[in-house]
Design a protein around this motif. Sequence first.
Motif, PDB file in Angstrom:
ATOM      1  N   UNK A  59       0.850  -1.195   0.000  1.00 51.66           N
ATOM      2  CA  UNK A  59       0.000   0.000   0.000  1.00 51.66           C
ATOM      3  C   UNK A  59       0.887   1.247   0.000  1.00 51.66           C
ATOM      4  N   UNK A  60       0.525   2.203  -0.854  1.00 51.83           N
ATOM      5  CA  UNK A  60       1.277   3.456  -1.012  1.00 51.83           C
ATOM      6  C   UNK A  60       2.747   3.232  -1.393  1.00 51.83           C
ATOM      7  N   UNK A  61       2.996   2.485  -2.470  1.00 50.25           N
ATOM      8  CA  UNK A  61       4.376   2.339  -2.936  1.00 50.25           C
ATOM      9  C   UNK A  61       4.899   3.693  -3.415  1.00 50.25           C
ATOM     10  N   UNK A  62       6.197   3.890  -3.324  1.00 49.43           N
ATOM     11  CA  UNK A  62       6.779   5.190  -3.666  1.00 49.43           C
ATOM     12  C   UNK A  62       7.619   5.152  -4.934  1.00 49.43           C
ATOM     13  N   UNK A  63       7.764   3.991  -5.532  1.00 48.75           N
ATOM     14  CA  UNK A  63       8.583   3.852  -6.740  1.00 48.75           C
ATOM     15  C   UNK A  63       7.829   2.954  -7.710  1.00 48.75           C
ATOM     16  N   UNK A 120      17.281  -1.859 -12.830  1.00 51.69           N
ATOM     17  CA  UNK A 120      18.167  -0.890 -12.182  1.00 51.69           C
ATOM     18  C   UNK A 120      17.385   0.015 -11.233  1.00 51.69           C
ATOM     19  N   UNK A 121      16.153   0.355 -11.611  1.00 54.34           N
ATOM     20  CA  UNK A 121      15.319   1.247 -10.797  1.00 54.34           C
ATOM     21  C   UNK A 121      14.745   0.560  -9.561  1.00 54.34           C
ATOM     22  N   UNK A 122      14.688  -0.765  -9.591  1.00 56.69           N
ATOM     23  CA  UNK A 122      14.147  -1.556  -8.461  1.00 56.69           C
ATOM     24  C   UNK A 122      12.800  -1.004  -7.974  1.00 56.69           C
ATOM     25  N   UNK A 123      11.797  -0.986  -8.851  1.00 55.32           N
ATOM     26  CA  UNK A 123      10.487  -0.440  -8.452  1.00 55.32           C
ATOM     27  C   UNK A 123       9.779  -1.324  -7.430  1.00 55.32           C
ATOM     28  N   UNK A 124       8.866  -0.715  -6.700  1.00 57.27           N
ATOM     29  CA  UNK A 124       8.038  -1.458  -5.752  1.00 57.27           C
ATOM     30  C   UNK A 124       6.798  -2.012  -6.432  1.00 57.27           C
ATOM     31  N   UNK A 125       6.450  -1.444  -7.604  1.00 57.27           N
ATOM     32  CA  UNK A 125       5.268  -1.887  -8.343  1.00 57.27           C
ATOM     33  C   UNK A 125       5.435  -1.550  -9.817  1.00 57.27           C
ATOM     34  N   UNK A 126       4.990  -2.484 -10.679  1.00 63.90           N
ATOM     35  CA  UNK A 126       4.953  -2.255 -12.125  1.00 63.90           C
ATOM     36  C   UNK A 126       3.519  -2.469 -12.585  1.00 63.90           C
ATOM     37  N   UNK A 127       3.000  -1.548 -13.398  1.00 66.83           N
ATOM     38  CA  UNK A 127       1.634  -1.666 -13.913  1.00 66.83           C
ATOM     39  C   UNK A 127       1.691  -1.757 -15.430  1.00 66.83           C
ATOM     40  N   UNK A 128       1.092  -2.818 -15.996  1.00 68.74           N
ATOM     41  CA  UNK A 128       1.106  -3.031 -17.441  1.00 68.74           C
ATOM     42  C   UNK A 128      -0.323  -3.183 -17.964  1.00 68.74           C
ATOM     43  N   UNK A 142      11.095  -8.978 -11.755  1.00 69.60           N
ATOM     44  CA  UNK A 142      11.764  -7.772 -11.237  1.00 69.60           C
ATOM     45  C   UNK A 142      11.043  -7.204 -10.022  1.00 69.60           C
ATOM     46  N   UNK A 143       9.709  -7.130 -10.103  1.00 71.65           N
ATOM     47  CA  UNK A 143       8.922  -6.510  -9.019  1.00 71.65           C
ATOM     48  C   UNK A 143       7.476  -6.962  -9.126  1.00 71.65           C
ATOM     49  N   UNK A 144       6.675  -6.783  -8.074  1.00 67.28           N
ATOM     50  CA  UNK A 144       5.246  -7.087  -8.164  1.00 67.28           C
ATOM     51  C   UNK A 144       4.629  -6.372  -9.359  1.00 67.28           C
ATOM     52  N   UNK A 145       3.922  -7.118 -10.198  1.00 68.06           N
ATOM     53  CA  UNK A 145       3.381  -6.569 -11.441  1.00 68.06           C
ATOM     54  C   UNK A 145       1.890  -6.871 -11.538  1.00 68.06           C
ATOM     55  N   UNK A 146       1.105  -5.862 -11.882  1.00 69.14           N
ATOM     56  CA  UNK A 146      -0.331  -6.060 -12.073  1.00 69.14           C
ATOM     57  C   UNK A 146      -0.749  -5.606 -13.467  1.00 69.14           C
ATOM     58  N   UNK A 147      -1.759  -6.291 -14.005  1.00 68.26           N
ATOM     59  CA  UNK A 147      -2.306  -5.977 -15.327  1.00 68.26           C
ATOM     60  C   UNK A 147      -3.586  -5.169 -15.132  1.00 68.26           C
ATOM     61  N   UNK A 148      -3.621  -3.958 -15.684  1.00 66.98           N
ATOM     62  CA  UNK A 148      -4.809  -3.115 -15.564  1.00 66.98           C
ATOM     63  C   UNK A 148      -5.279  -2.621 -16.925  1.00 66.98           C
ATOM     64  N   UNK A 149      -5.307  -3.524 -17.899  1.00 67.30           N
ATOM     65  CA  UNK A 149      -5.833  -3.173 -19.209  1.00 67.30           C
ATOM     66  C   UNK A 149      -7.357  -3.145 -19.181  1.00 67.30           C
ATOM     67  N   UNK A 150      -7.965  -2.403 -20.091  1.00 70.96           N
ATOM     68  CA  UNK A 150      -9.430  -2.300 -20.151  1.00 70.96           C
ATOM     69  C   UNK A 150      -9.991  -3.395 -21.052  1.00 70.96           C
ATOM     70  N   UNK A 151     -11.012  -4.085 -20.559  1.00 70.17           N
ATOM     71  CA  UNK A 151     -11.735  -5.076 -21.344  1.00 70.17           C
ATOM     72  C   UNK A 151     -12.818  -4.338 -22.119  1.00 70.17           C
TER      73      UNK A 151
END
Length: 325
Positions: A59-63, A120-128, A142-151
């Motif tokens: 919750x509230x990732x900063x990177x 290299x950036x070591x993100x806390x979250x990736x959104x694709x 690399x990091x926790x990744x979530x898919x938020x594409x629109x159906x």
Amino acid sequence: MKQKLMVFILTLFVLLLAACSSESSTEESKSTDSSEPKETAEAKEITVKHLLGETDVKVNPENVVVFDFGVLETLDTLGVKAVTALPKEGTVPSQLEKYKSDKYESVGSLKEPDFEKINELQPELIIISARQQDLYEEFAEIAPTIYLGVDTTKYMESFKENTDILGQIFGKEAEVKEELAKIDENIKALKEKASGLDEKALVTLIDEGNISAYGPASRFGIIHDVFGVKPVDENIEVSTHGQSISFEYLVEKDPDILFVVDRGAVVTTGQAASPAKEVLNNDLVKGTKAFKEDRIVYLDPNVWYLSGGGIISVNEMVKAIDESL
């Protein structure tokens, strides 16, 4: 006798002190036991269910690295400052101009992510979203990744689910509720206007001289499915790239309104593409009702092609269609 009594009292006093000391130590031990769970703001996580699986997200990732421009729009609208990188190779939509700044790192393009840079950036979250869907496993390493594409078959439901998820992750639930309420109100007014009209429309995308048509439940189906504009053809093939059509098809269907998305205006290709207006500048098109009534509407490709599914773009979509009617 007195001496024995004194020894007894002293012994009893020592035992009482020892007992009190032991009890105090036990209480202190309980209060500092590291095995007890500590729920702090930094440690809180939520489990996000998405198309590609379930992901535990802080919750509230900063990177945060964002690969979907619609998501970036929403985060920007909600005032989230956690985005550190995005795909800047290619075209960044005009409504997100500020993210071209050097303040934000570039992590490749929408279809060719720079995994070395992301790592290299070591993100806390990736959104694709859809354009990176096949690379999900590489992102997730690399990091926790979530898919938020629109159906697009359930556009508004999908858009709202994604927006709600972002609200939960970044503590913006109240802001999300307010923004979605505004959009619902505007769509309701647009739908009432559209339902009272007999005009029928055709939605097209023009790319390097080729024309594709989109109908209900398609990439641009929100115009029909959500906004209530009647389609001139109910049987258009549903696919990402649309149904390829000819100028003769335009004449045959003869739409009252022709919506046009000019892909070439925002996507750089190997050779310069002909602007959509030039492609449609011919006698066949000039014979249609849409041309004669000046109802050929050029939709902003920054909104309709590059982004979509974000708070800014959905608002702009409602506004554009409302003005066209």
